[in-house]
Design an enzyme around this catalytic site. Structure first.
Site, PDB file in Angstrom:
ATOM      1  N   HIS A  40      18.060   2.350  -0.296  1.00  0.00           N
ATOM      2  CA  HIS A  40      17.714   3.727  -0.700  1.00  0.00           C
ATOM      3  C   HIS A  40      18.101   4.659   0.436  1.00  0.00           C
ATOM      4  CE1 HIS A  40      14.654   6.638  -2.694  1.00  0.00           C
ATOM      5  NE2 HIS A  40      15.393   7.331  -1.820  1.00  0.00           N
TER       6      HIS A  40
ATOM      7  N   HIS B  10      20.080   8.621   1.423  1.00  0.00           N
ATOM      8  CA  HIS B  10      20.699   9.880   1.009  1.00  0.00           C
ATOM      9  C   HIS B  10      21.819  10.195   1.984  1.00  0.00           C
ATOM     10  CE1 HIS B  10      17.439  10.782  -1.841  1.00  0.00           C
ATOM     11  NE2 HIS B  10      16.698  10.103  -0.966  1.00  0.00           N
TER      12      HIS B  10
ATOM     13  N   LYS C 295      18.795   6.088 -11.245  1.00  0.00           N
ATOM     14  CA  LYS C 295      17.675   6.630 -10.466  1.00  0.00           C
ATOM     15  C   LYS C 295      16.915   7.657 -11.298  1.00  0.00           C
ATOM     16  CE  LYS C 295      14.923   7.613  -7.120  1.00  0.00           C
ATOM     17  NZ  LYS C 295      15.132   7.981  -5.730  1.00  0.00           N
TER      18      LYS C 295
ATOM     19  N   HIS D 150      11.423   7.156  -8.484  1.00  0.00           N
ATOM     20  CA  HIS D 150      10.592   7.932  -7.564  1.00  0.00           C
ATOM     21  C   HIS D 150       9.238   8.066  -8.265  1.00  0.00           C
ATOM     22  CE1 HIS D 150      10.064  11.165  -4.407  1.00  0.00           C
ATOM     23  NE2 HIS D 150       8.967  11.232  -5.139  1.00  0.00           N
TER      24      HIS D 150
ATOM     25  N   HIS E 296      10.116   3.688  -2.133  1.00  0.00           N
ATOM     26  CA  HIS E 296       9.329   4.220  -1.010  1.00  0.00           C
ATOM     27  C   HIS E 296       7.821   4.243  -1.279  1.00  0.00           C
ATOM     28  CE1 HIS E 296      10.041   7.709  -3.526  1.00  0.00           C
ATOM     29  NE2 HIS E 296      11.222   7.934  -3.048  1.00  0.00           N
TER      30      HIS E 296
ATOM     31  N   ASP F 196      15.045   5.471   2.605  1.00  0.00           N
ATOM     32  CA  ASP F 196      14.864   6.849   2.132  1.00  0.00           C
ATOM     33  C   ASP F 196      15.184   7.840   3.246  1.00  0.00           C
ATOM     34  OD1 ASP F 196      14.429   8.923   0.391  1.00  0.00           O
ATOM     35  OD2 ASP F 196      12.264   8.954   0.691  1.00  0.00           O
TER      36      ASP F 196
HETATM   37  C1  NCD Z   1      14.661  13.129  -0.530  1.00  0.00           C
HETATM   38  C2  NCD Z   1      15.820  14.096  -0.288  1.00  0.00           C
HETATM   39  O1  NCD Z   1      15.699  14.948   0.588  1.00  0.00           O
HETATM   40  O2  NCD Z   1      16.840  13.977  -0.967  1.00  0.00           O
HETATM   41  N1  NCD Z   1      13.497  13.610   0.144  1.00  0.00           N
HETATM   42  C3  NCD Z   1      12.413  12.882   0.502  1.00  0.00           C
HETATM   43  O3  NCD Z   1      11.469  13.465   1.001  1.00  0.00           O
HETATM   44  N2  NCD Z   1      12.361  11.586   0.348  1.00  0.00           N
HETATM   45  C4  NCD Z   1      14.477  12.956  -1.980  1.00  0.00           C
HETATM   46  C5  NCD Z   1      13.583  11.787  -2.343  1.00  0.00           C
HETATM   47  O4  NCD Z   1      13.978  10.631  -2.238  1.00  0.00           O
HETATM   48  O5  NCD Z   1      12.449  12.038  -2.722  1.00  0.00           O
HETATM   49 ZN    ZN Z   2      14.950   9.247  -1.528  1.00  0.00          ZN
END
Ligand code: NCD
Ligand code: ZN
Length: 345
Positions: free
Chosen positions: A20, A22, A103, A140, A180, A250
Site C-alpha cells: 500500500h 502512494h 481499491k 479503506h 492500514h 500507506d
Molecule cells: C492518503 C493520501 O494522502 O493519499 N492519506 C492518508 O492519510 N493515508 C490516502 C489514504 O490512504 O487514506
Molecule cells: Zn493509503
C-alpha cells in the site's frame, strides 16, 4: 528462521513488498518513486488516488509505465479505483493485464476520495466479478463522518467493521484486505474472519497514538492513530507473527505547504526510511526475527505472488533522517534511527 543475537549488527532479508503506497504523479512522483528502493522495498502495490483517479486499465498501464520510467528496477503492482462505471468487461481486461486489486474508498474519508463509494453494496456486481477473477479488494475501512450517527475520526474504523463482515459473508471467496488497520477492534475482526480476509499494517500506526498527531501535521493520517491500547494490539499481532497481517506502509507524501496550513492533508511519508523504521520498532518489541515474514512473506502469500528477486541488507548503524526530501518532510524528520540501509556500491 534467522539466527538473532543481542549483538546482531547486520540483517539480510529478501527485498520487501509494500502492499500500500502512494507514489503520486508529476514532480511528486519523480521525488518519491526512486526512494522506494532506498527504503528496502522491491515491489509495491500502487494506490490509484491520483487526481483524476486511476479508473481504467488504460490509465493504470500508463501510470505503471511512467513509474517504471522513473524507477526501472522496481516491480509496480497496479490497482483500479472502485467507481460506478467499472464494468465486468473492464475488470476482465484488468485481470488479464495483471492488475491485482481494486481499491475502495468510502466517499469523503481521505485524500482524493471524493469519487469514492457511497454504498458498498451498490458495487455487488463488481465484487462478484472480482471474486471470480481472483482479484483482491483493498478497502479503506472507515465510515465517513456523520454527527447524527456519532461517527467521527476516532470511531470511524470500528464503525466500518460490520460492513466488512457483511461483505465477507456475501463474498466468502473474495480476497479482501482491510488497509492500514489502526484499532484493536479491527485486528480482532480480521483475525476472526476467514482466510480470505487480511490486513495491512503501517510502520507509523505501530508507533503513534492520538497524542502524536494532535499538534503535529506530519503525524496526521487517515485513519488517525488512536489509543495506546490500539497501538499495542497492532504490536502484539506482528509480534505473534500472524500471517494475515503484513506490511502496507500507506506512505502518503504531501508538500510542506499542504501540511503546514490550516487544514493539513492526511498522509505520512515513510517511504525512504521504511525498513529501518520497522526494524527499529520490531527490535524494541523483541521480535526482529519476524521482520522478513512481515515485510516479505505473508503479504505475497496472500496476493499469490512469487518471492522478490534480490535482498536488502540492514546495518545497525545510525541513520539520520533528513529534514526533507524535496519539499516533502518525512516521518521522524531530524531524528536518528538505529538501523540503516547502506547504499549499493
Ligand atoms: C492518503 C493520501 O494522502 O493519499 N492519506 C492518508 O492519510 N493515508 C490516502 C489514504 O490512504 O487514506
Ligand atoms: Zn493509503
Amino acid at each position: 528462521m534467522m539466527n538473532m543475537t543481542e549483538t546482531q549488527t547486520t540483517l539480510t532479508i529478501p527485498l520487501a513488498d509494500d502492499f500500500h503506497v502512494h507514489l503520486r504523479d508529476g514532480d511528486l512522483a519523480r521525488t518519491v518513486t526512486p526512494l522506494v528502493r532506498s527504503g528496502g522495498v522491491g515491489r509495491c502495490l500502487v494506490m490509484p488516488n491520483v487526481n483524476p483517479p486511476i479508473q481504467t486499465v488504460h490509465d493504470a498501464l500508463e501510470y505503471k509505465r511512467s513509474l517504471l520510467h522513473i524507477a526501472p528496477d522496481m516491480t509496480f503492482l497496479m490497482t483500479l479505483y472502485l467507481h460506478e462505471g467499472l464494468t465486468h468487461n473492464e475488470l476482465e481486461r484488468a485481470a488479464e493485464a495483471g492488475i491485482v486489486a481494486i481499491k475502495c474508498y468510502p466517499r469523503g474519508v481521505t485524500t482524493n476520495s471524493e469519487h469514492g463509494a457511497t454504498d458498498l453494496m451498490a458495487h455487488a456486481d463488481t465484487f462478484a466479478a472480482a471474486e471470480n477473477l481472483g482479484m483482491v479488494l483493498c478497502i479503506h475501512g472507515e465510515i465517513p463522518n456523520d454527527t447524527e450517527r456519532g461517527i467521527d475520526i476516532m470511531n470511524a474504523e470500528e464503525a466500518f467493521l460490520p460492513e466488512l463482515k457483511r461483505l465477507h459473508t456475501t463474498f466468502p471467496k473474495l480476497r479482501i484486505v482491510l488497509e492500514h488497520v489502526s484499532t484493536a477492534a479491527a485486528v480482532n475482526a480480521v483475525r476472526e474472519l476467514g482466510d480470505s480476509v487480511a490486513a495491512t499494517i503501517t510502520a507509523h500506526h505501530l508507533l503513534l497514538t492520538a497524542e502524536d498527531w494532535a499538534n503535529n501535521p506530519y503525524n496526521f493520517c487517515k485513519p488517525v492513530a488512536k489509543t495506546s491500547a490500539d497501538r499495542d494490539a497492532l504490536r502484539a499481532i506482528i509480534k505473534e507473527g500472524h500471517p494475515k497481517f503484513f506490511l502496507g506502509s500507506d506512505s502518503a507524501p504531501h508538500r510542506q505547504a499542504h501540511k503546514e496550513c490550516e487544514h493539513p492533508k492526511p498522509g505520512i511519508f515513510t517511504t525512504p526510511i521504511l525498513l529501518p523504521l520497522i526494524a527499529q520498532c520490531m527490535e524494541e518489541l523483541d521480535c526482529l526475527d519476524n521482520l522478513a515474514e512481515f515485510v516479505a512473506t505473508f503479504g505475497r502469500h496472500f496476493y499469490r505472488l512469487a518471492p522478490n528477486k534480490g535482498t536488502v541488507k540492514l546495518e545497525r548503524t545510525p541513520f539520520h533522517v533528513p529534514d526533507r526530501y524535496g519539499d516533502i518532510v518525512p516521518f521522524a524528520a531530524g531524528t536518528t534511527l538505529n538501523w540503516s540501509i547502506p547504499s549499493p556500491r
